[in-house]
Design a protein around this motif. Structure first.
Motif, PDB file in Angstrom:
ATOM      1  N   ARG A 306      82.337  50.067  60.992  1.00  0.00           N
ATOM      2  CA  ARG A 306      81.642  49.056  60.178  1.00  0.00           C
ATOM      3  C   ARG A 306      81.528  47.711  60.883  1.00  0.00           C
ATOM      4  O   ARG A 306      80.641  46.918  60.579  1.00  0.00           O
ATOM      5  N   GLN A 444      77.966  50.045  60.882  1.00  0.00           N
ATOM      6  CA  GLN A 444      77.553  50.974  59.823  1.00  0.00           C
ATOM      7  C   GLN A 444      78.783  51.377  59.009  1.00  0.00           C
ATOM      8  O   GLN A 444      79.799  51.769  59.580  1.00  0.00           O
ATOM      9  N   VAL A 445      78.624  51.320  57.677  1.00  0.00           N
ATOM     10  CA  VAL A 445      79.751  51.671  56.808  1.00  0.00           C
ATOM     11  C   VAL A 445      79.607  53.120  56.343  1.00  0.00           C
ATOM     12  O   VAL A 445      78.550  53.517  55.856  1.00  0.00           O
ATOM     13  N   GLN A 447      80.056  55.413  53.643  1.00  0.00           N
ATOM     14  CA  GLN A 447      80.278  55.233  52.214  1.00  0.00           C
ATOM     15  C   GLN A 447      80.902  56.481  51.593  1.00  0.00           C
ATOM     16  O   GLN A 447      81.789  56.404  50.773  1.00  0.00           O
ATOM     17  N   ARG A 448      80.397  57.638  51.992  1.00  0.00           N
ATOM     18  CA  ARG A 448      80.993  58.879  51.509  1.00  0.00           C
ATOM     19  C   ARG A 448      80.667  60.026  52.467  1.00  0.00           C
ATOM     20  O   ARG A 448      79.817  59.878  53.354  1.00  0.00           O
ATOM     21  N   ASP A 460      75.539  56.597  53.973  1.00  0.00           N
ATOM     22  CA  ASP A 460      75.724  55.139  53.872  1.00  0.00           C
ATOM     23  C   ASP A 460      75.524  54.665  52.433  1.00  0.00           C
ATOM     24  O   ASP A 460      75.291  55.475  51.519  1.00  0.00           O
ATOM     25  N   ALA A 461      75.584  53.352  52.227  1.00  0.00           N
ATOM     26  CA  ALA A 461      75.526  52.790  50.877  1.00  0.00           C
ATOM     27  C   ALA A 461      74.179  53.045  50.199  1.00  0.00           C
ATOM     28  O   ALA A 461      74.069  52.966  48.976  1.00  0.00           O
ATOM     29  N   HIS A 462      73.149  53.337  50.989  1.00  0.00           N
ATOM     30  CA  HIS A 462      71.821  53.607  50.406  1.00  0.00           C
ATOM     31  C   HIS A 462      71.595  55.096  50.171  1.00  0.00           C
ATOM     32  O   HIS A 462      70.484  55.509  49.840  1.00  0.00           O
TER      33      HIS A 462
END
Ligand SMILES: Cc1cc2nc3c(=O)[nH]c(=O)nc-3n(C[C@H](O)[C@H](O)[C@H](O)COP(=O)(O)OP(=O)(O)OC[C@H]3O[C@@H](n4cnc5c(N)ncnc54)[C@H](O)[C@@H]3O)c2cc1C
Length: 674
Positions: A306, A444-445, A447-448, A460-462
């Motif tokens: 991230r 880059q995160v 997210q899951r 990712d978050a999107h």
């Protein structure tokens, strides 16, 4: 050619309590090395394979290893990686190695390989302390794993899949007896027939059709081998000739189930169409070590981070110190940290030899007692353990002052190979070493995680997939718990703040030559600054630098080095905050992730379960909770996961691997609910 070498057999050491065996017919050791090879169907059996693993009882001065390595080197069709694992009671006398070197001097290749072996031979063998040490040769393609300790404890805890066993059953060739110490041996020659304990151990480790070559003709051994699932393929009676001795050759082909668990298998076998690609989440010490170990084995790795660059969070301090733990009972933590410390030293040195500009400062580290009682206990511990001075040595306060250039409050332990390094420089060197096998996705995160068929996707978050691969390894510290949705992986963050001190001319007496540790620590970073720390703030994730933490660090320093008291003004000092990730048992979390739902659904049948019984999520691994010892755990953790993924011999025994297994917390819950 080898037969001309005048090789002397190292003096036998028989376990007390055993009668000396009848003098066996002694063949030339180098000849029998070649016989081991030939009767194991080598080099043909390793050709075109990814890896081949040999297990030998007794090191025999390294001759069998050298002859096997030479055959591998000479074979253009050789396997990608050759593992040679040796079980020995204690490290052989270096003189035995020198004898081997002299004996093979006439052969240019063996002479060269013997030179490499002697050069890598660990200077840190630990007397009577058991443990595993791994040496790598031929750019990591030939791996020698030396497992020291009594057979009774090392064989049952060895984790590997063996393609060939070299069993030198001559009683005078081993530093321990191969006969079963637990079972009374009714066979005629109780001193040369390996007992059920040994063969049961081999059965647990054998790959299908693994060969076993034993330097024995004994009918009792043949009978036993059959009982344990081996078929005798040939018996060579050379006892009357001056050749390479008598041997039994067998192959593992059990007609019935002979073991509860299969030995470690490569991921590619478990998941047959899987590509050799992996995603590592987190570019700290844990993740970067994984990238290096996987890429070295030919894996394509995507690293998701991230932050904009590696080592920006816990691994971003200007310095980290490293040294093993020593306890009077040689506890689990002491054994694991010894394995981690020795492995890390060797890995870092290989990294440097491979051209990395990174270099650890491993010239020593001093751990000071915090009072006289503790100093006395430290003395007693070293007397009890009899560790070599090259590992740890007791120094009085005065001796320490001479050695370090700074006077500690009390005496303590000098770790001659301990030291400090710049964690970010290490991370960079590891990522650089991966070369084109590494793809960096920074900023880059994750997210899951989502499993779609045989592929893992990182979302990712999107909701977009950032990357996909056969394997995901979460190395993102405390955030791993969220990504894994785990209810039985108790990860916590502990805030830590370090303080940077200016090294002005009036502070020269506070600048240690080597790191000094007590409750806090003091490291000389360069000619202009020192670093001290670190606070240990439970239930606290405040990222801001705090004045009271600076003051605490200075108080700790004053306990360690009394002459520092009042020397620095906490209000003017720089520092850095990071979050350590810890578990409830303060041990790291390394290995395949448990399938908690499946395990809990099966809880009724997991009666008396072991970790090997716990179902796992295919292709999902964790490397986290490195606490305050990321430098000690990261390299070993990465090698363990890489070995597990490739079905290679593990760099530690099962007991140590169990103690860091991500499923251990779940197992405790399952045991409580049964
Ligand atoms: C003050 C202090 C002093 C210390 N001193 C020492 C010492 O002297 N010696 C020693 O051996 N150890 C020391 N440690 C411990 C050591 O720093 C840690 O054990 C080590 O850095 C842990 O490495 P890591 O890779 O697990 O975690 P980190 O370095 O925290 O790396 C995890 C990475 O994952 C990334 N990440 C997290 N979540 C996500 C996500 N969802 N998506 C993408 N990226 C993500 C983070 O940005 C981070 O870069 C100290 C720690 C502290 C705090």
């Amino acid at each position: 050619m080898l037969a001309r070498a005048g090789f002397a057999i190292p003096h036998p050491h028989l376990r007390t309590g055993f009668r000396a065996p009848p003098t066996p017919f002694v063949t030339h050791p180098a000849q029998s090395s070649q016989a081991f090879l030939r009767d194991s169907g080598l080099p043909e059996r390793w050709q075109h394979r990814d890896r081949f693993a040999i297990l030998q009882t007794g090191f025999r001065g390294g001759l069998d290893f050298l002859v096997t390595w030479a055959a591998w080197q000479n074979d253009p069709l050789r396997c990608e990686r050759l593992h040679f694992v040796v079980l020995e009671a204690s490290p052989p006398d270096p003189a035995a190695l020198e004898q081997t070197r002299a004996a093979v001097a006439f052969d240019p290749l063996l002479r060269e390989l013997a030179r490499h072996l002697c050069a890598q031979w660990p200077t840190l063998f630990l007397g009577a302390q058991p443990g595993t040490q791994r040496l790598e040769f031929a750019a990591g393609r030939v791996v020698l794993t030396l497992v020291f300790g009594e057979l009774l404890s090392t064989l049952p805890t060895l984790a590997m899949r063996a393609d060939a066993f070299y069993l030198d059953a001559r009683a005078d060739s081993n530093s321990y007896s191969l006969v079963d110490p637990l079972v009374s041996n009714s066979l005629a020659d109780a001193y040369t027939v390996p007992g059920p304990f040994l063969l049961r151990g081999f059965t647990r480790l054998a790959a299908q059709h693994a060969t076993l070559v034993a330097t024995s003709m004994h009918a009792g051994l043949r009978k036993r081998l059959r009982e344990f699932g081996f078929e005798i393929t040939s018996v060579r009676d050379n006892s009357d000739s001056d050749s390479d001795g008598s041997r039994i050759v067998a192959s593992f082909a059990p007609r019935f189930r002979v073991r509860r668990h299969e030995p470690p298998a490569p991921f590619s076998e478990i998941c047959s169409h899987a590509a050799r690609d992996a995603i590592v989440i987190g570019a700290g010490l844990a993740g970067c070590a994984l990238v290096e170990r996987l890429a070295a084995r030919g894996w394509q790795v995507t690293l998701i981070e991230r932050q904009a660059s590696a080592a920006q969070e816990a691994s971003g301090n200007p310095a980290g110190v490293f040294h093993p733990i020593v306890t009077s009972d040689d506890s689990f933590a002491a054994r694991l940290s010894r394995a981690g410390f020795l492995y890390a030293l060797r890995r870092w040195s290989d990294l440097r030899d491979g051209g990395a500009s990174f270099s650890p400062h491993a010239e020593g580290l001093f751990v000071a007692a915090q009072n006289e009682d503790e100093f006395a206990a430290m003395r007693a511990t070293l007397e009890r353990l009899a560790l070599p001075d090259s590992y740890v040595k007791l120094l009085s306060r005065e001796q320490a002052a001479l050695q370090i250039g700074v006077t500690p409050a009390f005496g303590g332990w000098l770790f001659a190979r301990g030291g400090w390094l710049d964690p970010a420089a290490l991370c960079k060197a590891q990522l650089d070493a991966a070369g084109a096998r590494l793809k960096r996705l920074f900023g880059q995160v994750a997210q899951r995680l989502e499993q779609r068929g045989d592929r893992w996707h990182v979302i990712d978050a999107h909701g977009a997939s950032i990357a996909d691969a056969s394997v995901v390894i979460v190395a993102n510290a405390v955030d791993a718990q969220r990504l894994l949705h785990s209810r039985h992986l108790p990860l916590n963050a502990i805030r830590g703040q370090v303080t940077v001190l200016p090294l002005l001319s009036d502070a020269a007496h506070l600048a240690p030559e080597i790191p000094l540790i007590g409750d806090g620590y003091l490291v000389r970073l360069n000619s202009k600054s020192l670093m001290t720390g670190a606070s240990y703030d439970l239930d606290d994730t405040d990222p801001e630098l705090r004045w009271n933490s600076q003051r605490e660090n200075l108080d700790r320093l004053a306990q360690l080095v009394p002459s520092s008291r009042g020397h620095f003004d906490s209000a003017t000092l720089a520092g850095r905050v990071g979050l350590r990730c810890v578990t409830s048992d303060r041990m790291p979390v390394i290995g395949p992730v448990a399938d908690e739902a499946a395990a809990l659904a099966l809880s009724g049948t997991l009666n008396g379960a072991h970790l090997a019984d716990i179902p796992r999520i295919r292709g999902l691994y964790a490397a986290t909770a490195y606490g305050s010892r990321g430098l000690t755990w990261a390299a070993l953790g990465a090698e363990l996961i890489a070995s597990q993924l490739d079905g290679e011999p593990w760099p530690v025994d099962r007991k140590l691997a169990d103690g860091v297994d991500p499923a251990r917390f779940l197992l405790r819950v399952l045991r409580q609910t049964l």
